[in-house]
Design a protein around this motif. Structure first.
Motif, PDB file in Angstrom:
ATOM      1  N   UNK A 183       7.043  -4.231 -19.811  1.00 47.30           N
ATOM      2  CA  UNK A 183       7.748  -3.427 -18.807  1.00 47.30           C
ATOM      3  C   UNK A 183       7.234  -3.741 -17.405  1.00 47.30           C
ATOM      4  N   UNK A 184       8.096  -3.535 -16.428  1.00 48.42           N
ATOM      5  CA  UNK A 184       7.692  -3.601 -15.032  1.00 48.42           C
ATOM      6  C   UNK A 184       7.036  -2.265 -14.692  1.00 48.42           C
ATOM      7  N   UNK A 185       5.862  -2.312 -14.060  1.00 47.81           N
ATOM      8  CA  UNK A 185       5.104  -1.105 -13.761  1.00 47.81           C
ATOM      9  C   UNK A 185       5.026  -0.893 -12.257  1.00 47.81           C
ATOM     10  N   UNK A 186       5.298   0.314 -11.828  1.00 45.20           N
ATOM     11  CA  UNK A 186       5.105   0.735 -10.442  1.00 45.20           C
ATOM     12  C   UNK A 186       4.100   1.874 -10.508  1.00 45.20           C
ATOM     13  N   UNK A 187       3.057   1.793  -9.679  1.00 46.95           N
ATOM     14  CA  UNK A 187       2.034   2.825  -9.776  1.00 46.95           C
ATOM     15  C   UNK A 187       2.030   3.764  -8.584  1.00 46.95           C
ATOM     16  N   UNK A 188       1.271   4.814  -8.713  1.00 44.75           N
ATOM     17  CA  UNK A 188       1.202   5.837  -7.684  1.00 44.75           C
ATOM     18  C   UNK A 188       0.647   5.345  -6.366  1.00 44.75           C
ATOM     19  N   UNK A 189      -0.127   4.258  -6.388  1.00 46.98           N
ATOM     20  CA  UNK A 189      -0.625   3.709  -5.130  1.00 46.98           C
ATOM     21  C   UNK A 189       0.526   3.223  -4.256  1.00 46.98           C
ATOM     22  N   UNK A 190       1.565   2.695  -4.879  1.00 43.95           N
ATOM     23  CA  UNK A 190       2.740   2.258  -4.119  1.00 43.95           C
ATOM     24  C   UNK A 190       3.385   3.438  -3.405  1.00 43.95           C
ATOM     25  N   UNK A 191       3.480   4.565  -4.112  1.00 48.13           N
ATOM     26  CA  UNK A 191       4.058   5.766  -3.504  1.00 48.13           C
ATOM     27  C   UNK A 191       3.142   6.297  -2.397  1.00 48.13           C
ATOM     28  N   UNK A 192       1.836   6.347  -2.665  1.00 44.30           N
ATOM     29  CA  UNK A 192       0.880   6.835  -1.679  1.00 44.30           C
ATOM     30  C   UNK A 192       0.931   5.978  -0.414  1.00 44.30           C
ATOM     31  N   UNK A 193       1.033   4.663  -0.585  1.00 39.08           N
ATOM     32  CA  UNK A 193       1.133   3.746   0.552  1.00 39.08           C
ATOM     33  C   UNK A 193       2.402   4.015   1.355  1.00 39.08           C
ATOM     34  N   UNK A 194       3.521   4.142   0.671  1.00 38.52           N
ATOM     35  CA  UNK A 194       4.792   4.391   1.371  1.00 38.52           C
ATOM     36  C   UNK A 194       4.748   5.708   2.134  1.00 38.52           C
ATOM     37  N   UNK A 195       4.150   6.728   1.548  1.00 36.56           N
ATOM     38  CA  UNK A 195       4.013   8.012   2.234  1.00 36.56           C
ATOM     39  C   UNK A 195       3.147   7.872   3.481  1.00 36.56           C
ATOM     40  N   UNK A 196       2.041   7.139   3.353  1.00 37.79           N
ATOM     41  CA  UNK A 196       1.144   6.953   4.491  1.00 37.79           C
ATOM     42  C   UNK A 196       1.803   6.193   5.629  1.00 37.79           C
ATOM     43  N   UNK A 197       2.557   5.162   5.293  1.00 37.45           N
ATOM     44  CA  UNK A 197       3.262   4.383   6.314  1.00 37.45           C
ATOM     45  C   UNK A 197       4.248   5.277   7.066  1.00 37.45           C
ATOM     46  N   UNK A 198       5.031   6.037   6.344  1.00 41.84           N
ATOM     47  CA  UNK A 198       6.010   6.916   6.989  1.00 41.84           C
ATOM     48  C   UNK A 198       5.314   7.990   7.828  1.00 41.84           C
ATOM     49  N   UNK A 199       4.251   8.574   7.306  1.00 45.36           N
ATOM     50  CA  UNK A 199       3.523   9.597   8.060  1.00 45.36           C
ATOM     51  C   UNK A 199       2.950   9.030   9.352  1.00 45.36           C
ATOM     52  N   UNK A 200       2.394   7.834   9.296  1.00 41.87           N
ATOM     53  CA  UNK A 200       1.862   7.194  10.495  1.00 41.87           C
ATOM     54  C   UNK A 200       2.958   7.063  11.546  1.00 41.87           C
ATOM     55  N   UNK A 201       4.118   6.579  11.110  1.00 43.00           N
ATOM     56  CA  UNK A 201       5.224   6.381  12.043  1.00 43.00           C
ATOM     57  C   UNK A 201       5.723   7.704  12.615  1.00 43.00           C
ATOM     58  N   UNK A 202       5.818   8.730  11.764  1.00 49.59           N
ATOM     59  CA  UNK A 202       6.283  10.030  12.239  1.00 49.59           C
ATOM     60  C   UNK A 202       5.292  10.677  13.208  1.00 49.59           C
ATOM     61  N   UNK A 203       4.006  10.540  12.922  1.00 46.69           N
ATOM     62  CA  UNK A 203       2.985  11.174  13.756  1.00 46.69           C
ATOM     63  C   UNK A 203       2.766  10.451  15.076  1.00 46.69           C
ATOM     64  N   UNK A 204       2.865   9.118  15.070  1.00 44.69           N
ATOM     65  CA  UNK A 204       2.536   8.343  16.272  1.00 44.69           C
ATOM     66  C   UNK A 204       3.752   7.806  17.020  1.00 44.69           C
ATOM     67  N   UNK A 205       4.880   7.677  16.323  1.00 45.95           N
ATOM     68  CA  UNK A 205       6.045   7.059  16.935  1.00 45.95           C
ATOM     69  C   UNK A 205       5.932   5.546  17.021  1.00 45.95           C
ATOM     70  N   UNK A 206       4.906   4.995  16.404  1.00 49.44           N
ATOM     71  CA  UNK A 206       4.659   3.557  16.431  1.00 49.44           C
ATOM     72  C   UNK A 206       4.882   2.950  15.050  1.00 49.44           C
ATOM     73  N   UNK A 207       5.149   1.653  15.003  1.00 45.03           N
ATOM     74  CA  UNK A 207       5.236   1.004  13.696  1.00 45.03           C
ATOM     75  C   UNK A 207       3.868   1.071  13.003  1.00 45.03           C
TER      76      UNK A 207
END
Length: 98
Positions: free
Chosen positions: A57-81
């Protein structure tokens, strides 16, 4: 949970169960074409992820989700990429240091 093993026959399985709660799925008859997203990232790999991966099976782990959340939060909080690659590297390094 009494029908959880039926999940192994589906195209996509998303587990949001706490660690250890679905360890019984390690004995399920996984199809190699199934994509398994297990949001748990500690401990990793989970019994579920290990069993599904052994079945191909192809596996996607929680680190991928945690990373995506962190990236979006950074952008929302700072307005920067967000420095997404640096963030992923730091996340992987922190996980390996445990």
């Amino acid at each position: 949970m009494d029908r959880a093993e039926e999940a192994a026959g589906h195209d996509v399985v998303i587990s949001t169960a706490p660690k250890g709660a679905v360890d019984g799925l390690a004995t399920a008859a996984w199809r190699p074409s199934t994509v398994v997203f297990d949001v748990v990232y500690d401990p990793w790999p989970t019994a579920l992820a290990e069993a599904a991966q052994r079945a191909g099976c192809t596996i996607v782990n929680g680190l991928d989700m945690l990373h995506a959340q962190g990236v979006l939060q950074f952008q929302l909080f700072t307005g920067l990429p967000a420095p997404a690659e640096a963030m992923r590297s730091a996340l992987v390094a922190a996980r390996q240091a445990q």
